[in-house]
Scaffold this motif. Structure first.
Motif, mmCIF file in Angstrom:
data_model
loop_
_atom_site.group_PDB
_atom_site.id
_atom_site.type_symbol
_atom_site.label_atom_id
_atom_site.label_comp_id
_atom_site.label_asym_id
_atom_site.label_seq_id
_atom_site.Cartn_x
_atom_site.Cartn_y
_atom_site.Cartn_z
ATOM 1 N N SER A 134 69.179 -49.195 127.201
ATOM 2 C CA SER A 134 70.282 -47.807 127.325
ATOM 3 C C SER A 134 71.510 -48.696 127.700
ATOM 4 N N THR A 187 74.850 -48.112 125.528
ATOM 5 C CA THR A 187 75.948 -47.471 125.911
ATOM 6 C C THR A 187 77.149 -48.484 125.721
ATOM 7 N N ALA A 198 71.051 -46.029 119.330
ATOM 8 C CA ALA A 198 69.907 -46.165 120.122
ATOM 9 C C ALA A 198 68.733 -46.478 119.062
ATOM 10 N N VAL A 204 65.657 -43.722 125.011
ATOM 11 C CA VAL A 204 66.665 -44.745 125.152
ATOM 12 C C VAL A 204 68.145 -43.758 124.909
ATOM 13 N N ILE A 242 68.626 -41.693 127.923
ATOM 14 C CA ILE A 242 69.152 -42.184 129.044
ATOM 15 C C ILE A 242 70.638 -42.710 128.811
ATOM 16 N N ALA A 243 70.909 -43.342 127.514
ATOM 17 C CA ALA A 243 72.297 -43.514 127.355
ATOM 18 C C ALA A 243 73.311 -42.456 127.414
#
Length: 107
Positions: free
Chosen positions: A15, A19, A48, A78, A81-82
């Motif tokens: 993640s 980002t 991602a 991912v 979350i990112a």
């Protein structure tokens, strides 16, 4: 020498990598500099998925031995979350629950 497995070690690291890549793209790609938040989130999701599939292709980290379906699910996690939608603990719990149910169904 950089050990690429360190960057693909868990969902949190992936993640963070997503980002960083997305942040770079948002500041260096002219179209994305003026894009709205939805477009930037879509870019983050695509990044991602690309990151986890590249990891699977090269056989590194947590995605090394996953099927394409599980790699896609990991990419979605991912991306969640990112984008700040879920925190890492919640996503880990969801993935553990899904895997546990899958094992019980096979038995």
């Amino acid at each position: 020498m950089i050990d690429i497995n360190n960057y693909f070690g868990d969902l949190g690291l992936l993640s963070g990598l997503v980002t960083i890549i997305t942040g770079y793209l948002n500041t260096h790609v002219p179209f994305l500099k003026t894009a709205n938040g939805t477009i930037k989130q879509i870019v983050s999701w695509v990044v991602a998925l690309i990151v986890v599939f590249v990891g699977q292709l090269h056989g590194v980290g947590i995605v090394a031995e996953l099927s394409a379906l599980w790699t896609a699910i990991t990419g979605i996690a991912v991306g969640l979350i990112a984008n700040g939608i879920f925190d890492i603990d919640l996503v880990k719990a969801i993935l553990s629950f899904i895997k546990a149910n899958k094992v019980q169904q096979k038995a």
